[in-house]
Write a protein that holds these residues in place. Structure first.
Motif, PDB file in Angstrom:
ATOM      1  N   VAL A  69     -11.987   9.078  37.031  1.00  0.00           N
ATOM      2  CA  VAL A  69     -11.900   8.575  35.645  1.00  0.00           C
ATOM      3  C   VAL A  69     -13.289   8.085  35.234  1.00  0.00           C
ATOM      4  CG1 VAL A  69     -10.947   6.749  34.195  1.00  0.00           C
ATOM      5  CG2 VAL A  69      -9.454   7.987  35.785  1.00  0.00           C
ATOM      6  N   THR A  70     -13.798   8.639  34.141  1.00  0.00           N
ATOM      7  CA  THR A  70     -15.163   8.271  33.739  1.00  0.00           C
ATOM      8  C   THR A  70     -15.136   7.003  32.894  1.00  0.00           C
ATOM      9  OG1 THR A  70     -15.092   9.535  31.687  1.00  0.00           O
ATOM     10  CG2 THR A  70     -15.836  10.711  33.677  1.00  0.00           C
ATOM     11  N   ILE A  71     -16.308   6.407  32.742  1.00  0.00           N
ATOM     12  CA  ILE A  71     -16.352   5.174  31.951  1.00  0.00           C
ATOM     13  C   ILE A  71     -16.091   5.481  30.480  1.00  0.00           C
ATOM     14  CG2 ILE A  71     -17.815   3.950  33.594  1.00  0.00           C
ATOM     15  CD1 ILE A  71     -20.201   4.420  31.959  1.00  0.00           C
ATOM     16  N   GLY A  72     -16.497   6.685  30.029  1.00  0.00           N
ATOM     17  CA  GLY A  72     -16.194   7.069  28.649  1.00  0.00           C
ATOM     18  C   GLY A  72     -14.693   7.243  28.446  1.00  0.00           C
ATOM     19  N   GLN A  73     -14.037   7.853  29.429  1.00  0.00           N
ATOM     20  CA  GLN A  73     -12.598   8.139  29.337  1.00  0.00           C
ATOM     21  C   GLN A  73     -11.769   6.847  29.286  1.00  0.00           C
ATOM     22  OE1 GLN A  73     -11.464  10.281  32.844  1.00  0.00           O
ATOM     23  NE2 GLN A  73      -9.271  10.322  32.338  1.00  0.00           N
ATOM     24  N   ILE A  74     -12.040   5.915  30.186  1.00  0.00           N
ATOM     25  CA  ILE A  74     -11.223   4.697  30.213  1.00  0.00           C
ATOM     26  C   ILE A  74     -11.508   3.846  28.982  1.00  0.00           C
ATOM     27  CG2 ILE A  74     -12.842   3.375  31.704  1.00  0.00           C
ATOM     28  CD1 ILE A  74      -9.071   3.027  31.961  1.00  0.00           C
ATOM     29  N   ASP A  75     -12.775   3.828  28.554  1.00  0.00           N
ATOM     30  CA  ASP A  75     -13.104   3.031  27.379  1.00  0.00           C
ATOM     31  C   ASP A  75     -12.394   3.581  26.140  1.00  0.00           C
ATOM     32  OD1 ASP A  75     -14.864   0.863  26.248  1.00  0.00           O
ATOM     33  OD2 ASP A  75     -15.432   2.558  24.975  1.00  0.00           O
ATOM     34  N   ALA A  76     -12.386   4.917  25.992  1.00  0.00           N
ATOM     35  CA  ALA A  76     -11.751   5.524  24.811  1.00  0.00           C
ATOM     36  C   ALA A  76     -10.245   5.267  24.821  1.00  0.00           C
ATOM     37  CB  ALA A  76     -12.047   7.018  24.788  1.00  0.00           C
ATOM     38  N   GLU A  77      -9.624   5.416  25.996  1.00  0.00           N
ATOM     39  CA  GLU A  77      -8.166   5.220  26.085  1.00  0.00           C
ATOM     40  C   GLU A  77      -7.794   3.770  25.766  1.00  0.00           C
ATOM     41  OE1 GLU A  77      -5.668   7.331  26.546  1.00  0.00           O
ATOM     42  OE2 GLU A  77      -4.210   5.668  26.484  1.00  0.00           O
ATOM     43  N   PRO A  79     -20.121  -0.216  33.286  1.00  0.00           N
ATOM     44  CA  PRO A  79     -21.549  -0.295  33.599  1.00  0.00           C
ATOM     45  C   PRO A  79     -22.365  -0.109  32.323  1.00  0.00           C
ATOM     46  CG  PRO A  79     -20.430   1.126  35.167  1.00  0.00           C
ATOM     47  CD  PRO A  79     -19.428   0.810  34.092  1.00  0.00           C
ATOM     48  N   ALA A  80     -23.413  -0.918  32.166  1.00  0.00           N
ATOM     49  CA  ALA A  80     -24.121  -0.962  30.885  1.00  0.00           C
ATOM     50  C   ALA A  80     -25.024   0.238  30.643  1.00  0.00           C
ATOM     51  CB  ALA A  80     -24.955  -2.237  30.823  1.00  0.00           C
ATOM     52  N   GLY A  81     -25.585   0.829  31.709  1.00  0.00           N
ATOM     53  CA  GLY A  81     -26.639   1.808  31.499  1.00  0.00           C
ATOM     54  C   GLY A  81     -26.297   3.278  31.606  1.00  0.00           C
ATOM     55  N   PRO A  82     -25.338   3.690  32.459  1.00  0.00           N
ATOM     56  CA  PRO A  82     -25.201   5.119  32.718  1.00  0.00           C
ATOM     57  C   PRO A  82     -24.494   5.853  31.581  1.00  0.00           C
ATOM     58  CG  PRO A  82     -23.586   3.917  34.009  1.00  0.00           C
ATOM     59  CD  PRO A  82     -24.410   2.900  33.286  1.00  0.00           C
ATOM     60  N   PRO A  83     -24.582   7.193  31.608  1.00  0.00           N
ATOM     61  CA  PRO A  83     -23.868   7.961  30.589  1.00  0.00           C
ATOM     62  C   PRO A  83     -22.358   7.825  30.765  1.00  0.00           C
ATOM     63  CG  PRO A  83     -24.822   9.408  32.254  1.00  0.00           C
ATOM     64  CD  PRO A  83     -25.306   8.032  32.555  1.00  0.00           C
ATOM     65  N   GLY A  84     -21.608   8.127  29.702  1.00  0.00           N
ATOM     66  CA  GLY A  84     -20.142   8.019  29.744  1.00  0.00           C
ATOM     67  C   GLY A  84     -19.507   8.898  30.798  1.00  0.00           C
ATOM     68  N   SER A  85     -20.253   9.859  31.364  1.00  0.00           N
ATOM     69  CA  SER A  85     -19.676  10.769  32.356  1.00  0.00           C
ATOM     70  C   SER A  85     -19.673  10.184  33.764  1.00  0.00           C
ATOM     71  CB  SER A  85     -20.464  12.087  32.361  1.00  0.00           C
ATOM     72  OG  SER A  85     -21.833  11.804  32.617  1.00  0.00           O
ATOM     73  N   ALA A  86     -20.297   9.022  33.969  1.00  0.00           N
ATOM     74  CA  ALA A  86     -20.288   8.410  35.313  1.00  0.00           C
ATOM     75  C   ALA A  86     -18.901   7.857  35.608  1.00  0.00           C
ATOM     76  CB  ALA A  86     -21.330   7.290  35.387  1.00  0.00           C
ATOM     77  N   GLY A  87     -18.569   7.794  36.896  1.00  0.00           N
ATOM     78  CA  GLY A  87     -17.260   7.279  37.292  1.00  0.00           C
ATOM     79  C   GLY A  87     -17.200   5.756  37.167  1.00  0.00           C
ATOM     80  N   MET A 119     -20.587   0.362  23.737  1.00  0.00           N
ATOM     81  CA  MET A 119     -20.590   0.870  25.106  1.00  0.00           C
ATOM     82  C   MET A 119     -19.524   1.957  25.183  1.00  0.00           C
ATOM     83  SD  MET A 119     -22.665  -0.363  27.208  1.00  0.00           S
ATOM     84  CE  MET A 119     -24.098  -1.151  26.517  1.00  0.00           C
ATOM     85  N   PRO A 120     -19.655   2.968  26.076  1.00  0.00           N
ATOM     86  CA  PRO A 120     -20.799   3.275  26.907  1.00  0.00           C
ATOM     87  C   PRO A 120     -22.035   3.622  26.064  1.00  0.00           C
ATOM     88  CG  PRO A 120     -18.899   4.640  27.499  1.00  0.00           C
ATOM     89  CD  PRO A 120     -18.545   3.932  26.254  1.00  0.00           C
ATOM     90  N   THR A 121     -23.185   3.332  26.628  1.00  0.00           N
ATOM     91  CA  THR A 121     -24.420   3.508  25.887  1.00  0.00           C
ATOM     92  C   THR A 121     -24.723   4.976  25.586  1.00  0.00           C
ATOM     93  OG1 THR A 121     -26.780   3.095  25.929  1.00  0.00           O
ATOM     94  CG2 THR A 121     -25.774   3.573  28.032  1.00  0.00           C
ATOM     95  N   ARG A 122     -25.424   5.187  24.487  1.00  0.00           N
ATOM     96  CA  ARG A 122     -25.871   6.546  24.160  1.00  0.00           C
ATOM     97  C   ARG A 122     -27.327   6.745  24.598  1.00  0.00           C
ATOM     98  NH1 ARG A 122     -26.069   6.351  18.521  1.00  0.00           N
ATOM     99  NH2 ARG A 122     -25.594   4.144  18.645  1.00  0.00           N
TER     100      ARG A 122
END
Ligand SMILES: Cc1cc2nc3c(=O)[nH]c(=O)nc-3n(C[C@H](O)[C@H](O)[C@H](O)COP(=O)(O)OP(=O)(O)OC[C@H]3O[C@@H](n4cnc5c(N)ncnc54)[C@H](O)[C@@H]3O)c2cc1C
Length: 475
Positions: free
Chosen positions: A112-120, A131-139, A335-338
């Protein structure tokens, strides 16, 4: 043997999800850091817990190393298979298994990526620290079990403090549940049972494979404000001690969800300025800070903003070299950051390394000064990130180095700087997180020998044949 093991792996996960093809393996051989690449012998993509169990049983029987991986973005060389073996890619195990709004937790799989959980969660009016820095595709799960840093650290502390329980496959192939979910149908907390979750936190995949993670979720406040301030200090002393005491005071006011600082160079990257950066103009601040507050009502937000602004005004009138800075653009940032690509490829050539620490805020002045000296001695622009955590007022102090992967002088310099950064941060009483092997070894050299012996015994107990991410943690 390789052919025979490959056939067995194909039987477990399917022919299209196991490979010993050199081109495929090359993708798993390195990360963005200067840690030396090493190719695995097999890459395997698992989609179920049963497949993970079967892979570990096979690896145990054949004494083959196994390295779990999701987004491979941890910038510590942590998924590089230093002793070869199987890289077990978990990115397709990306189900959000449960969101329990009544009790206040989510259960997620490793992919589950940070973008996925944040959007849900956003859709439901909830959030989780990411996590503040990585792309939304990080776990999300790897960042949590590595004690990573999130965008709400001043409020919630380190990410792993948000873990409520886990399911883990042991190197033997057995499955264990830890935390309340070991007994209860609810994944509400790690207490009051003996807390075994720590056997898998900070271990860099060296004790087992976490297949489900329970994390706290909270109602998401709709209002947000940021206040910013720049430090116009002496370049030889970029963060004077009274400024660190001011950060501590601000954290104790308990109104900000995040209190973070970026050195001048890091801010320029965030603003999209290209490499190489010119020397810092004397009239620019050394470090830019911001405090972010969230609120459920406009009144609450106004109160928090007033409190933060009053603290800054008081510090300024007390003689601190600070001035307000405009954070209007960043205030709009969600967040997640762009912006992670701006950092990860600032130099061009795809290299990004960093040494991050958790260090008492009161030691930051010494740390920032000495990290800056290391950068400048090696002729690199200082990129330093700081974030205050709640609790004992420690925080993340990190030196970040964009470099060119095919420039051998760059690679050599970054390798040397990393070692110096580690010693500086340890001298400040800090601890390295997501530590590469050489940084672990530096910590153990200074550490309590019984603690290190206990680590070795724990690893031996859980992983007697030493198949899990061997060579990691310097054990
Ligand atoms: C530009 C940039 C900024 C970053 N900023 C931050 C930040 O602000 N805060 C932060 O915390 N991190 C940050 N990171 C680091 C990283 O992106 C995050 O920690 C992320 O959450 C890691 O996820 P991943 O999927 O890439 O993990 P991976 O790199 O794939 O794995 C990390 C480690 O966990 C182990 N592992 C993976 N899955 C499992 C499992 N299921 N069970 C057991 N072990 C496992 C791996 O073997 C490895 O040791 C940043 C990275 C970049 C490139």
């Amino acid at each position: 043997m390789q052919e025979r093991v490959l056939r067995s792996l194909e039987e477990i996960v399917g022919a299209d999800r196991a490979s010993a093809d050199p081109q495929t393996l090359e993708c798993y051989a390195c990360d963005a850091t200067v840690n030396p690449p090493a190719r695995p012998d097999y890459a395997v993509i698992a989609t179920t817990v049963e497949q993970i169990q079967a892979v570990l049983r096979l690896a145990d029987a054949e004494s083959i190393p196994v390295v779990p991986a999701v987004g491979m973005s941890s910038t510590g060389g942590l998924t590089i298979p230093v002793r070869g073996g199987i890289v077990l890619d978990l990115h397709l195990m990306n189900r959000i298994v449960e969101i329990n709004e009544d009790v206040g937790y989510a259960v997620i799989e490793p992919g589950v990526t940070i973008g996925q959980i944040d959007a849900e969660l956003k859709q439901r009016g909830y959030w989780v620290q990411v996590p503040a820095g990585p792309p939304g595709s990080a776990g999300l799960l790897p960042g949590y079990i590595l004690h990573g840093y999130g965008h709400l650290g001043a409020k919630f502390g380190i990410n792993s403090e948000q873990i409520t329980g886990m399911e883990v496959v042991l190197p033997s192939g057995e499955i264990a549940r830890l935390g309340a979910c070991a007994v209860s149908p609810y994944w509400f907390h790690r207490t009051p049972l003996p807390d075994l979750v720590g056997l898998f936190l900070g271990w860099q995949g060296a004790t087992g494979i976490v297949t489900k993670l329970g994390v706290n979720i909270y109602p998401r406040p709709p209002f947000k404000a940021m206040v910013g301030w720049g430090l116009f200090s002496d370049h030889g002393d970029p963060l004077p001690e009274p400024c660190a005491r001011f950060l501590i005071k601000m954290q104790r006011a308990d109104v900000a969800h995040d209190i973070s600082g970026h050195s001048w160079g890091a801010v320029q990257i965030g603003r999209g300025r290209k490499w190489p950066l010119p020397p810092k103009p004397a009239e620019d601040p050394e470090i830019f800070f911001s405090a972010t507050a969230y609120a459920f009502t406009e009144d609450e937000l106004a109160f928090k903003t007033r409190t933060l602004e009053a603290l800054i005004a008081e510090a300024k009138s007390g003689g601190l070299p600070i001035a307000s800075t405009d954070v209007t653009d960043r205030a709009k940032t969600e967040m997640p950051t762009r912006y992670s690509l701006r950092y990860s490829d600032h130099r061009g050539g795809g290299g990004l390394d960093y040494i991050g620490s958790i260090t008492p805020v009161i030691k930051w002045p010494q740390g920032v000064k000495r990290l800056t000296e290391v950068f400048e001695r090696h002729r690199f622009t200082p990129y330093i990130r700081l974030s205050v955590y709640r609790g004992t007022v420690q925080g993340m102090l990190r030196a970040l180095v964009p470099y060119h992967r095919s420039d051998s002088a760059d690679v050599e310099a970054v390798g040397k700087m990393n070692r110096e950064f580690v010693e500086v941060l340890l001298d400040c009483g800090g601890l390295i997180y997501k530590a590469p092997v050489f940084a672990c070894e530096a910590m153990w050299r200074r550490g309590d020998p019984t603690f290190v012996a206990l680590l070795k015994r724990t690893k031996q107990m859980l992983d007697p044949r030493g198949i899990m991410n061997p060579g990691r943690l310097g054990l």
